[in-house]
Design an enzyme around this catalytic site. Structure first.
Site, mmCIF file in Angstrom:
data_model
loop_
_atom_site.group_PDB
_atom_site.id
_atom_site.type_symbol
_atom_site.label_atom_id
_atom_site.label_comp_id
_atom_site.label_asym_id
_atom_site.label_seq_id
_atom_site.Cartn_x
_atom_site.Cartn_y
_atom_site.Cartn_z
ATOM 1 N N VAL A 312 116.584 16.584 -9.927
ATOM 2 C CA VAL A 312 116.079 18.169 -10.028
ATOM 3 C C VAL A 312 114.651 18.362 -10.465
ATOM 4 O O VAL A 312 114.285 17.415 -11.411
ATOM 5 C CB VAL A 312 116.916 19.025 -10.423
ATOM 6 C CG1 VAL A 312 118.310 18.814 -9.851
ATOM 7 C CG2 VAL A 312 117.229 18.758 -12.005
ATOM 8 N N ASP A 313 114.199 19.217 -10.218
ATOM 9 C CA ASP A 313 112.721 19.673 -10.796
ATOM 10 C C ASP A 313 113.328 20.709 -12.071
ATOM 11 O O ASP A 313 114.418 21.158 -12.301
ATOM 12 C CB ASP A 313 111.972 20.488 -9.703
ATOM 13 C CG ASP A 313 110.677 20.685 -10.318
ATOM 14 O OD1 ASP A 313 110.262 20.021 -11.473
ATOM 15 O OD2 ASP A 313 110.076 21.612 -9.773
ATOM 16 N N LYS A 314 112.038 20.914 -12.651
ATOM 17 C CA LYS A 314 112.467 21.955 -13.881
ATOM 18 C C LYS A 314 112.328 23.397 -13.544
ATOM 19 O O LYS A 314 113.139 24.122 -13.477
ATOM 20 C CB LYS A 314 111.506 21.619 -14.996
ATOM 21 C CG LYS A 314 111.862 22.393 -16.200
ATOM 22 C CD LYS A 314 110.966 22.011 -17.529
ATOM 23 C CE LYS A 314 109.491 22.580 -17.159
ATOM 24 N NZ LYS A 314 109.253 24.267 -17.219
#
Length: 505
Positions: A312-314
């Site tokens: 996942v991205d932040k």
């Protein structure tokens, strides 16, 4: 797929036409004959015939066809009651694959039916599929880039979110690359097409999205197929033995012998289990489709169930998609607090609010001191900074490790102090050269550090807790400071959030 794979060299004789004249009609005709046009790539999905054949001509169906033929030959039509199950099983597979094919074939990231192009010194509008390699095209605000190109004149701001997932606008100047699939947000430019048709970035990306693996991907169906193959081999000698016993030993009629043999062997084949598995997979695929999930294959739900790592991205995934300025820390006493706030306000006023970071800066620093900007460069995702050049001085703001470079060690402890609390830290400094959007080669004298906060999404902890319960490991991939990302991951409840690695490209 790696980006480098999309940038492979194409060995053709290039035509460097003047951007005011473009290609001549004869050159365009030559390019067309060479197949160097911008026709969309054909879908790699199965044809309707292949889908039907794959679901009808299976070993599983072959066994039942042979059994059915035997029953029909002896006139035992009442014993064909198992055929609806076999037909239903095949139809379920065919219908689901045809639906998936329909959805996949409609996938098209490109939506630019016509494009303005310069040919024979005249600007004309042609269908995008009729563009050729080395054409000089004109892109304006709102246009989608239909093929990979290099800017030869003008400046534009480009949104590459369809390709990268990042909504930041990127400034493109002469010599910069325009990736097909991205959009022109502002400005006008002329660009030379570098890769067209199947060679363009977006075409290869689309092919990857539509691509389906060959062979059975479901472990459950593979296991059932193995059972059927084993049973299919075993029932041949068993069937002969049972028929021999019934006809020659028990002296049954041929019809009775076939009926008794079929009754025995039919129970060895789990056709009901096949139907139950197919129905379960179809219902799961329908639920995914209702939730806007692109379904390649009806067995994809099983693939999802076997996922054990999720990347996942932040920003926008773990955190809200909005940033706020929490504090400003002066780097030295050289600049007063009012001076720093004035510089940041002038800097923000000169920039466009084309990303979340700059939007936060413009909202917070809104009292400019009146400095007039001579030139600006937007945020560079490669070099992690943006800049403004005023009359006598230039300033940059960006990631400390890219802006401060050798001087980072002087402020590292102070930066890490905020990073460990989950804040994002930007370094704002005076640049001794003239920034051009490329790598900073001259020294930067730090003025202050801007502290940004990015709140955790309300449902993030609950979501990651669910994944942990399901045995799915979460990996966070972000371009932000790894210490900050690590702290944010901890706050979101991600397991092993304290373990991270730095990678630079």
């Amino acid at each position: 797929m790696k980006t480098s794979e999309f940038r492979e060299a194409i060995d053709y004789k290039r035509i460097k036409a003047d951007y005011d004249k473009g290609l001549s009609s004869s050159q365009v005709k030559q390019r067309m004959e060479e197949g160097l046009d911008n026709k969309p790539v054909e879908s790699p999905s199965k044809t309707v015939k292949e889908i039907i054949a794959d679901n009808v001509f299976t070993y599983f169906n072959l066994i039942f066809v042979i059994i059915s033929v035997l029953l029909i030959v002896v006139g035992s039509y009442r014993d064909l009651t198992f055929m609806p199950v076999i037909i239903a099983n095949a139809l379920i597979g065919i219908i689901q694959e045809l639906r998936s094919k329909s959805v996949l074939d409609k996938i098209s990231v490109l939506n630019a039916p016509v494009t303005s192009v310069v040919r024979d010194g005249v600007v004309i509008t042609v269908p995008s599929k009729d563009l050729v390699l080395d054409d000089i095209v004109i892109f304006k605000a709102g246009n989608q880039i239909c093929a990979d190109a290099i800017v030869v004149d003008g400046n534009v701001s480009v949104n590459e979110s369809l390709l990268t997932g990042e909504s930041d606008e990127i400034t493109k100047k002469p010599g910069d690359t325009l990736m097909s699939g991205s959009y022109i947000v502002s400005g006008t430019c002329r660009a030379r097409l570098e890769k067209v048709g199947r060679h363009s970035y977006i075409s290869k990306l689309t092919l990857q999205a539509k691509k389906t693996r060959k062979g059975e991907q479901s472990e459950m169906i593979r296991s059932l197929n193995r059972i059927v193959k084993f049973a299919g081999v075993a029932i041949i000698p068993i069937g002969f033995i049972l028929f021999y016993q019934a006809f020659y030993i028990n002296h049954y009629t041929i019809k009775e012998s076939v009926q008794s043999m079929v009754a025995a062997v039919i129970g060895m084949i789990p056709e009901g289990l096949f139907l139950l598995a197919s129905v379960s997979l179809v219902i799961s695929a329908m639920k995914l489709a209702i939730n806007k999930v692109l379904v390649h294959d009806m067995k994809c739900i099983e693939t999802l169930a076997r996922v054990d790592v999720l990347c996942v991205d932040k920003t926008g995934t773990i955190t809200e998609n909005e940033m706020t300025v929490s504090d400003v820390i002066r780097a030295s006493e050289e600049y007063s607090e009012d001076t720093v706030l004035g510089l940041l306000s002038d800097f923000a006023a000169a920039q466009d609010a084309d990303n979340q970071t700059m939007n936060a800066l413009k909202k917070h620093f809104h009292r400019p001191a009146g400095r007039i900007a001579i030139s600006t460069t937007g945020f560079s995702s490669e070099f992690k900074y943006s800049s403004v050049t005023f009359d006598r001085e230039a300033f940059v703001i960006g990631a400390p490790e890219f802006v401060l470079k050798e001087r980072l060690s002087e402020y590292k402890e102070r930066i890490d102090e905020f990073s460990r609390k989950g804040y994002r830290v930007l370094a704002f400094g005076k640049y001794s050269g003239i920034p051009d959007g490329k790598e900073l080669l001259s020294a930067v004298d730090p003025v202050c550090f801007v502290i940004l906060s990015n709140p955790i999404r309300e449902n993030a902890p609950e979501t990651f807790r669910y994944f942990a319960e399901q045995g799915v490991e979460i990996k966070v991939i972000s371009g932000d400071n790894p210490v900050t990302v690590s702290e944010v991951a901890k706050q979101a409840g991600i397991k092993n959030a304290g373990v991270y690695r730095r990678y630079y490209t």
